[in-house]
Design a protein around this motif. Structure first.
Motif, mmCIF file in Angstrom:
data_model
loop_
_atom_site.group_PDB
_atom_site.id
_atom_site.type_symbol
_atom_site.label_atom_id
_atom_site.label_comp_id
_atom_site.label_asym_id
_atom_site.label_seq_id
_atom_site.Cartn_x
_atom_site.Cartn_y
_atom_site.Cartn_z
ATOM 1 N N THR A 154 62.456 70.211 108.717
ATOM 2 C CA THR A 154 61.866 68.891 108.924
ATOM 3 C C THR A 154 61.040 68.504 107.696
ATOM 4 O O THR A 154 60.217 69.292 107.229
ATOM 5 C CB THR A 154 60.960 68.895 110.167
ATOM 6 O OG1 THR A 154 61.724 69.311 111.284
ATOM 7 C CG2 THR A 154 60.397 67.518 110.415
ATOM 8 N N LEU A 180 55.433 65.070 105.558
ATOM 9 C CA LEU A 180 54.898 63.830 105.018
ATOM 10 C C LEU A 180 53.989 64.117 103.827
ATOM 11 O O LEU A 180 53.256 65.115 103.827
ATOM 12 C CB LEU A 180 54.119 63.091 106.104
ATOM 13 C CG LEU A 180 54.986 62.566 107.262
ATOM 14 C CD1 LEU A 180 54.097 62.129 108.421
ATOM 15 C CD2 LEU A 180 55.857 61.416 106.795
ATOM 16 N N ARG A 190 54.636 64.296 123.082
ATOM 17 C CA ARG A 190 55.887 64.858 123.604
ATOM 18 C C ARG A 190 56.276 64.226 124.937
ATOM 19 O O ARG A 190 57.450 64.070 125.244
ATOM 20 C CB ARG A 190 55.735 66.376 123.757
ATOM 21 C CG ARG A 190 57.030 67.085 124.145
ATOM 22 C CD ARG A 190 56.872 68.587 124.105
ATOM 23 N NE ARG A 190 55.932 69.094 125.086
ATOM 24 C CZ ARG A 190 54.775 69.659 124.805
ATOM 25 N NH1 ARG A 190 54.386 69.766 123.544
ATOM 26 N NH2 ARG A 190 53.973 70.113 125.757
ATOM 27 N N THR A 235 51.646 68.681 115.266
ATOM 28 C CA THR A 235 53.030 68.487 114.868
ATOM 29 C C THR A 235 53.136 67.995 113.427
ATOM 30 O O THR A 235 52.247 67.307 112.919
ATOM 31 C CB THR A 235 53.726 67.475 115.806
ATOM 32 O OG1 THR A 235 55.089 67.336 115.397
ATOM 33 C CG2 THR A 235 53.053 66.118 115.757
ATOM 34 N N ASP A 277 56.204 66.569 112.654
ATOM 35 C CA ASP A 277 57.382 65.727 112.821
ATOM 36 C C ASP A 277 57.033 64.273 112.459
ATOM 37 O O ASP A 277 56.238 63.630 113.148
ATOM 38 C CB ASP A 277 57.856 65.804 114.275
ATOM 39 C CG ASP A 277 59.187 65.095 114.487
ATOM 40 O OD1 ASP A 277 59.491 64.163 113.716
ATOM 41 O OD2 ASP A 277 59.909 65.462 115.429
ATOM 42 N N PRO A 278 57.622 63.739 111.399
ATOM 43 C CA PRO A 278 57.297 62.368 110.980
ATOM 44 C C PRO A 278 57.549 61.332 112.060
ATOM 45 O O PRO A 278 56.789 60.361 112.198
ATOM 46 C CB PRO A 278 58.219 62.141 109.766
ATOM 47 C CG PRO A 278 58.514 63.511 109.251
ATOM 48 C CD PRO A 278 58.574 64.389 110.471
ATOM 49 N N SER A 279 58.624 61.500 112.839
ATOM 50 C CA SER A 279 58.949 60.511 113.869
ATOM 51 C C SER A 279 57.893 60.471 114.964
ATOM 52 O O SER A 279 57.585 59.407 115.509
ATOM 53 C CB SER A 279 60.320 60.816 114.485
ATOM 54 O OG SER A 279 60.325 62.073 115.140
ATOM 55 N N LYS A 280 57.320 61.626 115.289
ATOM 56 C CA LYS A 280 56.266 61.663 116.305
ATOM 57 C C LYS A 280 54.961 61.101 115.762
ATOM 58 O O LYS A 280 54.274 60.332 116.435
ATOM 59 C CB LYS A 280 56.066 63.096 116.797
ATOM 60 C CG LYS A 280 57.230 63.625 117.626
ATOM 61 C CD LYS A 280 56.954 65.021 118.134
ATOM 62 C CE LYS A 280 58.108 65.522 119.000
ATOM 63 N NZ LYS A 280 57.871 66.901 119.483
ATOM 64 N N ALA A 323 54.627 58.962 113.478
ATOM 65 C CA ALA A 323 54.775 57.527 113.226
ATOM 66 C C ALA A 323 54.340 56.698 114.432
ATOM 67 O O ALA A 323 53.920 55.548 114.284
ATOM 68 C CB ALA A 323 56.219 57.208 112.859
ATOM 69 N N GLN A 324 54.428 57.280 115.631
ATOM 70 C CA GLN A 324 54.033 56.561 116.844
ATOM 71 C C GLN A 324 52.549 56.175 116.813
ATOM 72 O O GLN A 324 52.131 55.216 117.465
ATOM 73 C CB GLN A 324 54.290 57.432 118.074
ATOM 74 C CG GLN A 324 55.735 57.824 118.296
ATOM 75 C CD GLN A 324 55.877 58.786 119.459
ATOM 76 O OE1 GLN A 324 55.291 58.588 120.517
ATOM 77 N NE2 GLN A 324 56.630 59.846 119.270
ATOM 78 N N ASN A 384 50.813 55.166 114.204
ATOM 79 C CA ASN A 384 50.508 54.097 113.255
ATOM 80 C C ASN A 384 49.214 54.406 112.493
ATOM 81 O O ASN A 384 48.269 53.611 112.481
ATOM 82 C CB ASN A 384 50.407 52.748 113.976
ATOM 83 C CG ASN A 384 50.379 51.567 113.012
ATOM 84 O OD1 ASN A 384 50.866 51.674 111.889
ATOM 85 N ND2 ASN A 384 49.789 50.457 113.448
#
Length: 514
Positions: A8, A11, A210, A276, A278-281, A283-284, A286
């Motif tokens: 993964t 960032l 999650r 975490t 994880d960039p996608s998590k 990103a939530q 903001n």
């Protein structure tokens, strides 16, 4: 042909963290800019100094950092993260006299939320701030009466509740909540608003990201971003299409900002012992120019004074090894972890059927009603119960003084789980031990898992074979009694159906809310 596993991406801002280890504990009277009233409150709580993570966060909030960036704090359990965010938020809010909801702390479980609320309640009143709790422990009507201030009625005038919504005001400056009950208030409580919110704390971030919890996070962000419509028209268009007419308008005349700005951005602080990457998590959330604060270079950190041990046992005699170990530990406070609520329930029953072990053992799981769990936890804190048998979900983040030992009855599936279990002991600089019961075929996997936390070697802990043999007769008897008890419970469930379920289990809506 060997296929390499894709890693993964990390960032950029996570590659240059602030190392909390570079900070030292600081005596309260030396903490720069600390409000004298808060110093007195901390002293009453038993604090004489701030821990390194608290000093580091203070510098980035009250000190030179001054909340200019959102903070992501990855620090071991028991290192003092709750006070690390509670103290600067209370200090900042103490400079404003307007009564409105300006800080929101969201946590995944009721028990953890209640614990965090106690920390805020110990310091906030000292500077004239009030703290509310929204976790579903009481009825929503009772919570509303605590959170919302209704206008005083004048003699001879009859008010229609439907007509005075604009006059309803928040009774609290800070709210500690679980996601489900927070959404209940957002959706249905008149006078409840997030339009003046200055600070959002997402504690136990991994778990909250999650599990969706009714989309609580995008809903909260939508309610607090209305002032950014002109700056981010595309983002606002997306949110409007996603959440329909879910909008809010800031009231004029209510100071929400600092540094001379009437309506600055919402400041966010996210925290976890296993944050975490994880960039996608992430990103939530903001996040605004986020700053990562962590302990050391490794993502997974165990408490500094934790001693880890493995106990190899025969697969069919694992309860015997557990009982023998508990007898060796005596009356030291201990938490025994299993892999599920059902395993927790059966193991606790089995242990209590062994006869007089000289140890008070209680179950602590989601199968129990909140009031019963609270009573059990209170007895454990007071030392009336020596051993809690628990599932993972119930004790994540829980802080109980004097827990000397943690026992993994079932091997944790992931290093994250091990860290959160082990973190119930060796807190606040104290020593603690974590024992893991293993079958021979689990040793290799256990070793590989702990290497992720830079723990290369875990010593073996031996239980005398004589102790095991002396318990065999009591074990066989307990197994027989357990079988009868389980059959009796199953019969009662079949007989009473949903009525029994309501009496013995937490309501589904309550589990959803934490």
């Amino acid at each position: 042909m060997e296929v390499k596993k894709r890693s993964t991406p990390i960032l950029p801002w996570m590659r240059s963290p602030v190392d909390v280890n570079q900070f030292e504990a600081c005596a309260l009277n030396l903490v720069p800019c600390l409000d004298p009233r808060l110093e007195v409150a901390l002293d009453k709580m038993g604090f004489s100094s701030l821990f390194p993570v608290q000093v580091a966060v203070w510098q980035e909030t009250i000190g030179p950092g001054a909340f200019e960036r959102d903070l992501c704090i990855n620090s071991p359990t028991g290192s003092g993260k709750t006070l690390a965010y509670a103290l600067p938020i209370v200090q900042k809010l103490s400079t404003r006299s307007v009564k409105c909801l300006r800080a929101l702390v969201v946590l995944p479980t009721r028990d953890l939320a209640m614990q965090v609320k106690e920390v805020f309640a110990a310091i906030a009143p000292a500077v004239g701030l009030s703290v509310g709790l929204a976790v579903g422990q009481s009825s929503i009507a009772d919570e509303i009466s605590e959170l919302i201030k209704r206008p005083k009625l004048e003699a001879g005038i009859c008010y229609d509740p439907e007509d005075v919504t604009c006059e309803l005001q928040s009774s609290v400056d800070i709210l500690v909540a679980t996601p489900g009950r927070l959404m209940d208030h957002i959706n249905s409580t008149k006078g409840f608003t997030l339009e003046h919110l200055c600070y959002l704390v997402v504690d136990e971030t991994d778990r909250l990201l999650r599990e969706a919890y009714q989309s609580w996070l995008p809903t909260v962000l939508q309610f607090t971003q209305s002032n950014e419509e002109s700056l981010f028209p595309l983002a606002n268009s997306f949110l409007s299409s996603t959440f329909g007419s879910l909008k809010t308008i800031r009231r004029c005349g209510v100071e929400r900002g600092f540094k001379g700005k009437p309506h600055p951005r919402l400041v966010k602080m996210v925290l976890s012992a296993t944050l975490t990457q994880d960039p996608s998590k992430l990103a939530q959330l903001n996040l605004h120019h986020p700053l990562l604060m962590t302990t050391g270079k490794r993502r997974y950190q165990l408490p500094e004074k934790l001693e880890s041990y493995k106990l190899i046992c025969e697969s069919n005699l694992r309860p015997l090894y557990l009982v023998a170990l508990l007898q060796e530990l005596g009356e030291e406070k201990c938490i025994v972890f299993t892999s599920s609520t059902e395993s927790t329930h059966r193991l606790c029953m089995l242990l209590n059927l062994f006869g007089d072990l000289g140890i008070k053992i209680k179950e602590y799981s989601g199968l129990q009603h909140q009031s019963r769990r609270s009573k059990t936890l209170k007895s454990f804190r007071e030392g009336k119960v020596q051993v809690l048998v628990s599932s993972d979900a119930m004790t994540r983040g829980m802080d109980v003084q004097g827990v000397r030992n943690v026992i993994n009855y079932d091997i944790p599936a992931f290093i994250k789980t091990y860290i959160h279990r082990a973190g119930r002991t060796a807190r606040a600089g104290q020593a603690g031990r974590c024992f893991t019961l293993l079958h021979k075929y689990e040793v290799k996997r256990f070793k590989k898992m702990l290497q992720k936390a830079d723990n290369e070697s875990v010593p073996h802990y031996s239980v005398p074979s004589s102790s095991i043999e002396s318990l065999r007769a009591a074990y066989n008897s307990a197994l027989g009694k357990l079988k009868e008890t389980v059959e009796s419970e199953a019969s009662r469930k079949r007989k009473f159906g949903s009525k029994f379920s309501k009496l013995s289990r937490t309501k589904p809506t309550d589990r959803r809310k934490g």
